[in-house]
Design a protein around this motif. Structure first.
Motif, PDB file in Angstrom:
ATOM      1  N   ILE A 274     -43.582 -54.339  34.917  1.00 10.80           N
ATOM      2  CA  ILE A 274     -43.226 -54.418  33.498  1.00 10.80           C
ATOM      3  C   ILE A 274     -43.152 -53.029  32.881  1.00 10.80           C
ATOM      4  CG2 ILE A 274     -43.938 -55.305  31.238  1.00 10.80           C
ATOM      5  CD1 ILE A 274     -45.318 -57.605  32.711  1.00 10.80           C
ATOM      6  N   GLU A 275     -44.129 -52.186  33.190  1.00  8.00           N
ATOM      7  CA  GLU A 275     -44.162 -50.838  32.619  1.00  8.00           C
ATOM      8  C   GLU A 275     -42.904 -50.047  32.988  1.00  8.00           C
ATOM      9  OE1 GLU A 275     -46.335 -49.430  30.632  1.00  8.00           O
ATOM     10  OE2 GLU A 275     -48.208 -50.561  30.790  1.00  8.00           O
ATOM     11  N   PHE A 276     -42.530 -50.100  34.260  1.00  7.78           N
ATOM     12  CA  PHE A 276     -41.366 -49.324  34.687  1.00  7.78           C
ATOM     13  C   PHE A 276     -40.086 -49.886  34.093  1.00  7.78           C
ATOM     14  CE2 PHE A 276     -38.042 -47.971  37.688  1.00  7.78           C
ATOM     15  CZ  PHE A 276     -38.244 -46.606  37.628  1.00  7.78           C
ATOM     16  N   GLU A 277     -40.024 -51.199  33.945  1.00  4.68           N
ATOM     17  CA  GLU A 277     -38.863 -51.812  33.302  1.00  4.68           C
ATOM     18  C   GLU A 277     -38.710 -51.309  31.875  1.00  4.68           C
ATOM     19  OE1 GLU A 277     -37.577 -56.341  33.303  1.00  4.68           O
ATOM     20  OE2 GLU A 277     -39.077 -55.975  31.742  1.00  4.68           O
ATOM     21  N   ARG A 278     -39.811 -51.236  31.140  1.00  3.01           N
ATOM     22  CA  ARG A 278     -39.786 -50.742  29.765  1.00  3.01           C
ATOM     23  C   ARG A 278     -39.455 -49.255  29.722  1.00  3.01           C
ATOM     24  NH1 ARG A 278     -40.151 -55.693  28.725  1.00  3.01           N
ATOM     25  NH2 ARG A 278     -41.650 -56.615  27.278  1.00  3.01           N
ATOM     26  N   LEU A 279     -40.073 -48.480  30.611  1.00  4.83           N
ATOM     27  CA  LEU A 279     -39.886 -47.027  30.605  1.00  4.83           C
ATOM     28  C   LEU A 279     -38.453 -46.645  30.970  1.00  4.83           C
ATOM     29  CD1 LEU A 279     -41.365 -44.220  30.394  1.00  4.83           C
ATOM     30  CD2 LEU A 279     -41.605 -44.354  32.884  1.00  4.83           C
ATOM     31  N   SER A 280     -37.911 -47.251  32.016  1.00  5.86           N
ATOM     32  CA  SER A 280     -36.589 -46.857  32.503  1.00  5.86           C
ATOM     33  C   SER A 280     -35.476 -47.262  31.548  1.00  5.86           C
ATOM     34  CB  SER A 280     -36.335 -47.469  33.888  1.00  5.86           C
ATOM     35  OG  SER A 280     -36.412 -48.887  33.829  1.00  5.86           O
ATOM     36  N   ALA A 281     -35.756 -48.175  30.608  1.00  2.37           N
ATOM     37  CA  ALA A 281     -34.725 -48.598  29.652  1.00  2.37           C
ATOM     38  C   ALA A 281     -34.562 -47.607  28.503  1.00  2.37           C
ATOM     39  CB  ALA A 281     -35.065 -49.976  29.094  1.00  2.37           C
ATOM     40  N   HIS A 307     -33.865 -49.419  20.297  1.00  4.39           N
ATOM     41  CA  HIS A 307     -35.245 -49.415  19.814  1.00  4.39           C
ATOM     42  C   HIS A 307     -36.220 -49.580  20.974  1.00  4.39           C
ATOM     43  CE1 HIS A 307     -33.994 -49.581  15.603  1.00  4.39           C
ATOM     44  NE2 HIS A 307     -33.053 -50.424  15.992  1.00  4.39           N
ATOM     45  N   ASN A 308     -35.893 -48.972  22.101  1.00  2.00           N
ATOM     46  CA  ASN A 308     -36.727 -49.131  23.281  1.00  2.00           C
ATOM     47  C   ASN A 308     -38.032 -48.349  23.191  1.00  2.00           C
ATOM     48  OD1 ASN A 308     -34.829 -50.810  24.702  1.00  2.00           O
ATOM     49  ND2 ASN A 308     -33.584 -48.985  24.981  1.00  2.00           N
ATOM     50  N   VAL A 309     -38.049 -47.267  22.416  1.00  2.00           N
ATOM     51  CA  VAL A 309     -39.302 -46.537  22.210  1.00  2.00           C
ATOM     52  C   VAL A 309     -40.302 -47.430  21.485  1.00  2.00           C
ATOM     53  CG1 VAL A 309     -40.383 -44.588  21.036  1.00  2.00           C
ATOM     54  CG2 VAL A 309     -38.222 -44.262  22.230  1.00  2.00           C
ATOM     55  N   GLU A 310     -39.859 -48.045  20.379  1.00  2.00           N
ATOM     56  CA  GLU A 310     -40.740 -48.932  19.631  1.00  2.00           C
ATOM     57  C   GLU A 310     -41.170 -50.137  20.474  1.00  2.00           C
ATOM     58  OE1 GLU A 310     -37.895 -47.694  18.722  1.00  2.00           O
ATOM     59  OE2 GLU A 310     -37.780 -47.245  16.583  1.00  2.00           O
ATOM     60  N   THR A 311     -40.242 -50.649  21.277  1.00  5.61           N
ATOM     61  CA  THR A 311     -40.554 -51.799  22.133  1.00  5.61           C
ATOM     62  C   THR A 311     -41.640 -51.456  23.140  1.00  5.61           C
ATOM     63  OG1 THR A 311     -38.300 -52.651  21.925  1.00  5.61           O
ATOM     64  CG2 THR A 311     -39.591 -53.435  23.782  1.00  5.61           C
ATOM     65  N   TYR A 312     -41.582 -50.253  23.688  1.00  5.93           N
ATOM     66  CA  TYR A 312     -42.588 -49.850  24.678  1.00  5.93           C
ATOM     67  C   TYR A 312     -43.961 -49.661  24.022  1.00  5.93           C
ATOM     68  CZ  TYR A 312     -44.155 -47.764  29.083  1.00  5.93           C
ATOM     69  OH  TYR A 312     -44.800 -47.505  30.273  1.00  5.93           O
ATOM     70  N   VAL A 313     -43.974 -49.089  22.837  1.00  9.76           N
ATOM     71  CA  VAL A 313     -45.247 -48.935  22.113  1.00  9.76           C
ATOM     72  C   VAL A 313     -45.840 -50.310  21.803  1.00  9.76           C
ATOM     73  CG1 VAL A 313     -46.313 -48.108  19.985  1.00  9.76           C
ATOM     74  CG2 VAL A 313     -44.627 -46.685  21.162  1.00  9.76           C
ATOM     75  N   GLU A 314     -44.995 -51.258  21.411  1.00  9.17           N
ATOM     76  CA  GLU A 314     -45.467 -52.620  21.134  1.00  9.17           C
ATOM     77  C   GLU A 314     -46.030 -53.272  22.391  1.00  9.17           C
ATOM     78  OE1 GLU A 314     -42.087 -54.556  19.515  1.00  9.17           O
ATOM     79  OE2 GLU A 314     -42.183 -53.505  17.576  1.00  9.17           O
ATOM     80  N   TRP A 315     -45.420 -52.994  23.541  1.00 12.44           N
ATOM     81  CA  TRP A 315     -45.954 -53.549  24.795  1.00 12.44           C
ATOM     82  C   TRP A 315     -47.360 -53.017  25.065  1.00 12.44           C
ATOM     83  CZ3 TRP A 315     -46.749 -56.821  28.432  1.00 12.44           C
ATOM     84  CH2 TRP A 315     -47.378 -56.422  29.609  1.00 12.44           C
ATOM     85  N   PHE A 316     -47.584 -51.735  24.845  1.00 17.69           N
ATOM     86  CA  PHE A 316     -48.916 -51.162  25.045  1.00 17.69           C
ATOM     87  C   PHE A 316     -49.944 -51.909  24.189  1.00 17.69           C
ATOM     88  CE2 PHE A 316     -52.342 -48.401  23.673  1.00 17.69           C
ATOM     89  CZ  PHE A 316     -52.774 -47.812  24.843  1.00 17.69           C
ATOM     90  N   ASN A 317     -49.620 -52.119  22.915  1.00 18.78           N
ATOM     91  CA  ASN A 317     -50.545 -52.826  22.028  1.00 18.78           C
ATOM     92  C   ASN A 317     -50.757 -54.267  22.498  1.00 18.78           C
ATOM     93  OD1 ASN A 317     -50.723 -50.545  20.400  1.00 18.78           O
ATOM     94  ND2 ASN A 317     -49.004 -51.185  19.124  1.00 18.78           N
ATOM     95  N   ARG A 318     -49.681 -54.896  22.937  1.00 16.75           N
ATOM     96  CA  ARG A 318     -49.786 -56.287  23.397  1.00 16.75           C
ATOM     97  C   ARG A 318     -50.698 -56.395  24.616  1.00 16.75           C
ATOM     98  NH1 ARG A 318     -47.782 -61.289  23.551  1.00 16.75           N
ATOM     99  NH2 ARG A 318     -47.553 -62.264  25.592  1.00 16.75           N
ATOM    100  N   LEU A 319     -50.541 -55.463  25.568  1.00 18.80           N
ATOM    101  CA  LEU A 319     -51.386 -55.498  26.769  1.00 18.80           C
ATOM    102  C   LEU A 319     -52.856 -55.361  26.403  1.00 18.80           C
ATOM    103  CD1 LEU A 319     -51.796 -55.615  29.785  1.00 18.80           C
ATOM    104  CD2 LEU A 319     -51.231 -53.173  29.917  1.00 18.80           C
ATOM    105  N   SER A 320     -53.183 -54.498  25.462  1.00 24.55           N
ATOM    106  CA  SER A 320     -54.579 -54.349  25.028  1.00 24.55           C
ATOM    107  C   SER A 320     -55.111 -55.662  24.472  1.00 24.55           C
ATOM    108  CB  SER A 320     -54.683 -53.242  23.977  1.00 24.55           C
ATOM    109  OG  SER A 320     -54.394 -51.979  24.531  1.00 24.55           O
ATOM    110  N   TYR A 321     -54.307 -56.331  23.667  1.00 29.49           N
ATOM    111  CA  TYR A 321     -54.758 -57.591  23.071  1.00 29.49           C
ATOM    112  C   TYR A 321     -54.796 -58.728  24.096  1.00 29.49           C
ATOM    113  CZ  TYR A 321     -55.043 -55.858  18.322  1.00 29.49           C
ATOM    114  OH  TYR A 321     -55.443 -55.186  17.183  1.00 29.49           O
ATOM    115  N   ILE A 322     -53.943 -58.665  25.128  1.00 29.21           N
ATOM    116  CA  ILE A 322     -54.030 -59.658  26.201  1.00 29.21           C
ATOM    117  C   ILE A 322     -55.372 -59.553  26.901  1.00 29.21           C
ATOM    118  CG2 ILE A 322     -53.147 -60.264  28.485  1.00 29.21           C
ATOM    119  CD1 ILE A 322     -50.353 -59.620  27.505  1.00 29.21           C
TER     120      ILE A 322
END
Length: 532
Positions: A274-281, A307-322
């Motif tokens: 998931i991380e690499f998918e977000r980063l490479s986009a 808006h892939n930068v914002e999407t990746y930051v949101e993923w980081f926050n989501r993983l913490s809450y998961i």
């Protein structure tokens, strides 16, 4: 054989190279003047070495000047001059620029002609006389793999690797492959189509090159469209899953992450997918767009941004809450202990896989007040697991600007075929402060290339990371769960924590006061969301 139109296009394309060369000449000349001034007032045993250095720099300058003159001579071999760019430093009077240049868009003046000036007949006539004289020198000459006679191509191929059309094709390939998202804007796509069509009118090799450039660019833009549509579907599925859970009167989903995988290594591998998918986009130009703010945004209101930068930051926050949600949703204390052990091990496997962004998200979750206050659970965590967690904390130690992490990443990037997922928020911060550390323009209005080089180096490092090969087997069930499972808010997490382990008497007032503040904040956010 060349045509007037081909000669004219060649002049226009090569003008950008001439402007760059002129700026380099001016910079070298200024360096020579400064060095001469410094050496003139100094004496000592090293004066001979200084004179030698000065002499070598002068030789470099003379060589560059000669190359510049040769380039101008080759440019002016043609007979049609209606749209020639202004050419300073050659004793020729400039003519009005009929079109904007790359450097004109950045307010760099390439010649003595100012915007708005109109050419007078005498200046144009003098320029034509000078060019006619230059074009008449030598009955035959060779330039860029082409044989000229009286300014006309007699033999050779325009598909030669060093010919102007092929150079333009190389420039377009570099631009479209590195900054492909620039071309989502129609204002960029239209001139791109014009240039590629002009290039395609040359030899078959040039045509094949530009057609390949178009194919690769359109493939990248289509992949971006598909990725954004995929993100939209994932968000819709998140909302649907949460609504279904709430409508059924459930406080949590029917299954958790441990039902899908009992292997911390497997979960860590899917996190890297998931991380690499977000980063490479992410396109490097998106960082520049992200930093645009204030009155600058008025210039970009009609730009189609990603808006892939914002999407990746949101993923980081989501993983913490998961992570925090999975720990606190368990009802029994022994299950909380097992969940803490599991995610510490996941974090350690992420570390061994060089996935530092997930490591940071997991450590951040474990440091949430709602998780860290579970003293009874933490007292039963084995010492071996605590040692692994301390190792992760050491890597992410923020002192000395994350010195431990930076040294490790720098070492990994020297290795070949290594896929590294950086701490993304730290990368964004580095780029932001690199850009903000100094003004983009010098006092005289020129571009500060030192600042641009620093930012360019940051972006180059990012390109190395995003273009790496990441070969991890994909488990669709685990990936889908991580992307769509409902997570608790900060208020809900803290409430679950208190229900699991009520506060001690001395902490009761402070703990309940914090819960009340979180509840108020949660209600305000909900009201703002409903108002929208």
């Amino acid at each position: 054989m060349s045509t007037p139109n081909m000669d004219e296009n060649a002049k226009l394309w090569f003008g950008v190279q001439l402007e760059v060369t002129q700026k380099l000449l001016a910079a070298e000349d200024r360096k020579l003047e400064v060095m001469h001034h410094e050496l003139s007032g100094q004496h000592g045993t090293l004066s001979g070495l200084r004179r030698l250095a000065n002499s070598r720099l002068r030789m470099q300058y003379d060589q560059l000047n000669k190359e510049y003159e040769d380039a101008v001579t080759g440019l002016l071999r043609g007979n049609t001059l209606a749209r020639v760019r202004s050419l300073p430093s050659m004793g020729l009077k400039g003519v009005h620029k009929q079109r904007s240049s790359l450097f004109h868009a950045m307010n760099i003046q390439a010649g003595p002609v100012k915007d708005g000036d109109q050419p007078d007949a005498a200046a144009t006539k003098q320029l034509e006389e000078n060019v006619t004289e230059i074009g008449a020198v030598g009955a035959e000459d060779t330039h860029d793999g082409l044989t000229f006679a009286r300014g006309r191509v007699q033999s050779g191929s325009l598909s030669h690797p060093d010919s102007v059309p092929m150079r333009v094709a190389k420039l377009l390939r570099e631009w479209t492959e590195t900054y492909s998202y620039d071309f989502r804007d129609e204002r960029m796509m239209l001139p791109f189509k014009d240039i590629t069509q002009a290039c395609a009118s040359y030899m078959d090799d040039v045509k094949a090159a530009v057609l390949d450039i178009q194919r690769v660019l359109f493939k990248k833009l289509n992949a971006l469209e598909q990725y954004e549509a995929k993100l939209k579907r994932e968000l819709e599925l998140q909302i649907k899953t949460k609504n279904e859970t709430m409508s059924a009167g459930k406080s949590k989903p029917d299954r958790n992450l441990f039902d899908l995988s009992q292997s911390p290594q497997e979960v860590a591998a899917q996190l890297k997918v998931i991380e690499f998918e977000r980063l490479s986009a992410i396109g490097p130009e998106e960082f520049v767009q992200t930093f645009v703010r204030g009155d600058q945004k008025d210039e970009y209101t009609d730009m189609r941004e990603a808006h892939n930068v914002e999407t990746y930051v949101e993923w980081f926050n989501r993983l913490s809450y998961i992570v925090a949600t999975e720990i606190l949703r368990t009802e029994k204390k022994k299950h909380q202990v097992k969940a803490i052990e599991f995610f510490v091990q996941v974090g350690h496997h992420c570390y061994k896989m060089h996935n530092f962004n997930s490591v940071m998200a997991i450590v951040s979750a474990i440091n949430f007040a709602s998780v860290s206050r579970l003293k009874k659970a933490w007292s039963k965590v084995p010492g071996k697991i605590l040692s692994l967690y301390e190792e992760l904390e050491w890597v992410l130690e923020p002192r000395s600007n994350f010195k431990n992490y930076r040294e490790e990443v720098a070492s990994l990037m020297l290795q070949q075929d290594t896929c590294v997922i950086p701490i993304f928020s730290l990368m964004v911060k580095d780029m932001y402060f690199t850009e903000e550390s100094s003004k983009k323009r010098l006092a005289n209005g020129d571009i500060d290339f030192d600042t641009m080089w620093r930012l360019g180096n940051r972006l180059a490092d990012f390109m190395v990371l995003k273009n790496a090969k990441c070969k991890q087997p994909r488990n669709d069930d685990v990936v889908r769960y991580l992307k769509t499972v409902p997570v608790c808010s900060e208020y809900e997490l803290f409430k679950l924590s208190i229900e699991s382990e009520p506060p001690a008497k001395e902490d009761k007032e402070r703990t309940l006061g914090r819960l009340k503040r979180l509840e108020t904040q949660s209600q305000r956010k909900t009201a703002e969301k409903d108002a929208k």
